[in-house]
Design an enzyme around this catalytic site. Structure first.
Site, PDB file in Angstrom:
ATOM      1  N   VAL A   1       0.894  -1.164   0.000  1.00 33.64           N
ATOM      2  CA  VAL A   1       0.000   0.000   0.000  1.00 33.64           C
ATOM      3  C   VAL A   1       0.931   1.213   0.000  1.00 33.64           C
ATOM      4  CG1 VAL A   1      -1.682   1.311   1.353  1.00 33.64           C
ATOM      5  CG2 VAL A   1      -1.875  -1.186   1.204  1.00 33.64           C
ATOM      6  N   PRO A   2       0.987   1.940  -1.160  1.00 44.78           N
ATOM      7  CA  PRO A   2       2.130   2.835  -1.418  1.00 44.78           C
ATOM      8  C   PRO A   2       2.071   4.181  -0.693  1.00 44.78           C
ATOM      9  CG  PRO A   2       0.627   2.883  -3.267  1.00 44.78           C
ATOM     10  CD  PRO A   2       0.054   1.894  -2.300  1.00 44.78           C
ATOM     11  N   CYS A   3       2.210   4.167   0.617  1.00 40.19           N
ATOM     12  CA  CYS A   3       2.230   5.430   1.361  1.00 40.19           C
ATOM     13  C   CYS A   3       3.510   6.208   1.074  1.00 40.19           C
ATOM     14  CB  CYS A   3       2.069   5.174   2.859  1.00 40.19           C
ATOM     15  SG  CYS A   3       3.340   4.122   3.561  1.00 40.19           S
ATOM     16  N   HIS A   4       4.519   5.514   0.502  1.00 41.16           N
ATOM     17  CA  HIS A   4       5.765   6.230   0.177  1.00 41.16           C
ATOM     18  C   HIS A   4       5.548   7.239  -0.951  1.00 41.16           C
ATOM     19  CE1 HIS A   4       5.670   2.600  -2.409  1.00 41.16           C
ATOM     20  NE2 HIS A   4       6.258   3.362  -3.315  1.00 41.16           N
ATOM     21  N   ARG A   5       4.421   7.139  -1.649  1.00 43.92           N
ATOM     22  CA  ARG A   5       4.168   8.073  -2.760  1.00 43.92           C
ATOM     23  C   ARG A   5       3.506   9.369  -2.296  1.00 43.92           C
ATOM     24  NH1 ARG A   5       1.854   3.167  -6.356  1.00 43.92           N
ATOM     25  NH2 ARG A   5       3.824   2.035  -6.498  1.00 43.92           N
TER      26      ARG A   5
END
Lengths: 194, 171
Positions: free
Chosen positions: A159-163
């Site tokens: 789940v791409p919270c790094h984006r």
């Protein structure tokens, strides 16, 4: 203990996990994988992947918290996490831009869960601001709550919270450390691994 | 390291229980049964039974004592499967002697090593009587001989253990 005895224990533990799985006695299976952002711990329930953890989080502490929140029958068992491990390898090798895995979101609830469910809408190689995520989830004033939702994401990378970045383009925070966030973003900027 | 007596909301993940106590339970099973498949089976049955019951174990319970109880029962099952002898009931708590109670025995890796230096007969009689709690009268059903000869073997074995471990006769 001698090396032989340790080997015997390892084999016995492996058999125990297989028998336990066959009898449906496992609440959480977990395994470790190596990655360019350090060792990761992957954990799954019968419903899907429930947790991805960075070494900085202290794996034993993460196991404790899974025992408390999901169930005490936590055992090391690789098989249920083979697909996730393989897809992560492909992702880090620039051979995959999205994940096809069952996810178990039970560790999140409320607005945090809403934000986390909306995160995959930011595509591979793109970024969004905390403010934009607040708007997308229908609560434009909830910028700080979006930050909390990202900081407590139990399934980072998948789940791409790094984006999610600050409006001025600076990094904001990351559970796995800012170096990891930077590494993931630059990996996605360079899809051919050049 | 966890402290006993600290109030916890839930017990630790089962993986940590296996990691922490797995080696000692294997030493116990190996001392009581034939090393190899019998001891390994008893180990597996112990942890599988423990896993089944684990969610119901009271938080903060003494996991080690609980595992010893289960392992005793599995070792007895294994012995009985190979030596079907009529025995009225499961032996009650093992009769501890000074410096040789089940807890001390379990903790003391030196004692397990010392047990390994005894004759097989001495080691087994001591394990069956002091750890599994069988009265001497029932042990010939497993090992042959007479209750009196087995009692002598146990006494000789205990004497050797005390010498090896430097435990005073008076204590």
């Amino acid at each position: 203990m001698s090396e032989l005895a340790m080997h015997e224990i390892d084999r016995l533990k492996e058999n125990l996990a297989e028998r336990a799985a066959a009898e449906g006695l496992i609440d959480v299976s977990y395994r470790l994988v190596d990655s360019p952002v350090g060792q990761l711990m992957l954990a799954a329930t019968g419903r899907g992947i429930v947790r991805v953890a960075f070494a900085a989080e202290d794996f034993d502490a993460v196991l404790d918290s899974l025992a408390e929140k999901v169930g005490v029958r936590v055992l090391h068992r690789a098989a249920p996490l083979d697909a996730a491990a393989m897809q992560l390898d492909e992702y880090f090798a620039h051979a995959r831009t999205g994940f096809e895995l069952n996810l178990d979101h039970r560790l999140s609830s409320g607005y945090r869960l809403e934000v986390q469910l909306a995160l995959p809408r930011i595509e591979y190689g793109h970024t969004a601001s905390y403010k934009a995520m607040a708007a997308v989830t229908g609560r434009p004033a909830a910028v700080r709550a979006v930050g909390t939702a990202c900081a407590t994401n139990p399934l980072p990378i998948l789940v791409p919270c790094h984006r999610v970045l600050r409006s001025d383009g600076s990094l904001g925070g990351y559970l796995g450390g800012l170096d990891a966030k930077r590494a993931l973003l630059s990996l996605e900027q360079d899809p051919f691994g050049n | 390291m966890r402290l006993h007596g600290v109030k916890m909301k839930t017990n630790p993940p089962f993986e940590l229980v296996v990691r922490e106590h797995g080696p000692a339970v294997l030493r116990m099973c190996t001392a009581l049964l034939r090393p190899g498949p019998d001891a390994q089976d008893a180990w597996s049955e112990t942890f599988l039974a423990a896993l089944r019951a684990y969610p119901g174990l009271e938080p903060g319970a003494n996991v080690q004592a609980w595992l010893i109880t289960i392992a005793r029962r599995k070792a007895i099952d294994s012995l009985r499967a190979r030596h079907p002898v009529p025995v009225d009931s499961l032996p009650e708590q093992a009769a501890p002697i000074d410096g040789f109670g089940p807890d001390g025995l379990f903790e003391n890796a030196g004692l397990w090593d010392a047990l390994g230096t005894l004759t097989e007969l001495q080691r087994k009689v001591i394990g069956y009587h002091y750890l599994l709690g069988f009265p001497y009268a029932e042990i010939p059903g497993f090992l042959g001989g007479s209750a009196a000869s087995l009692r002598r073997a146990a006494a000789d074995g205990i004497k050797s253990l005390r010498k090896l471990l430097d435990v005073s006769e008076e204590s």
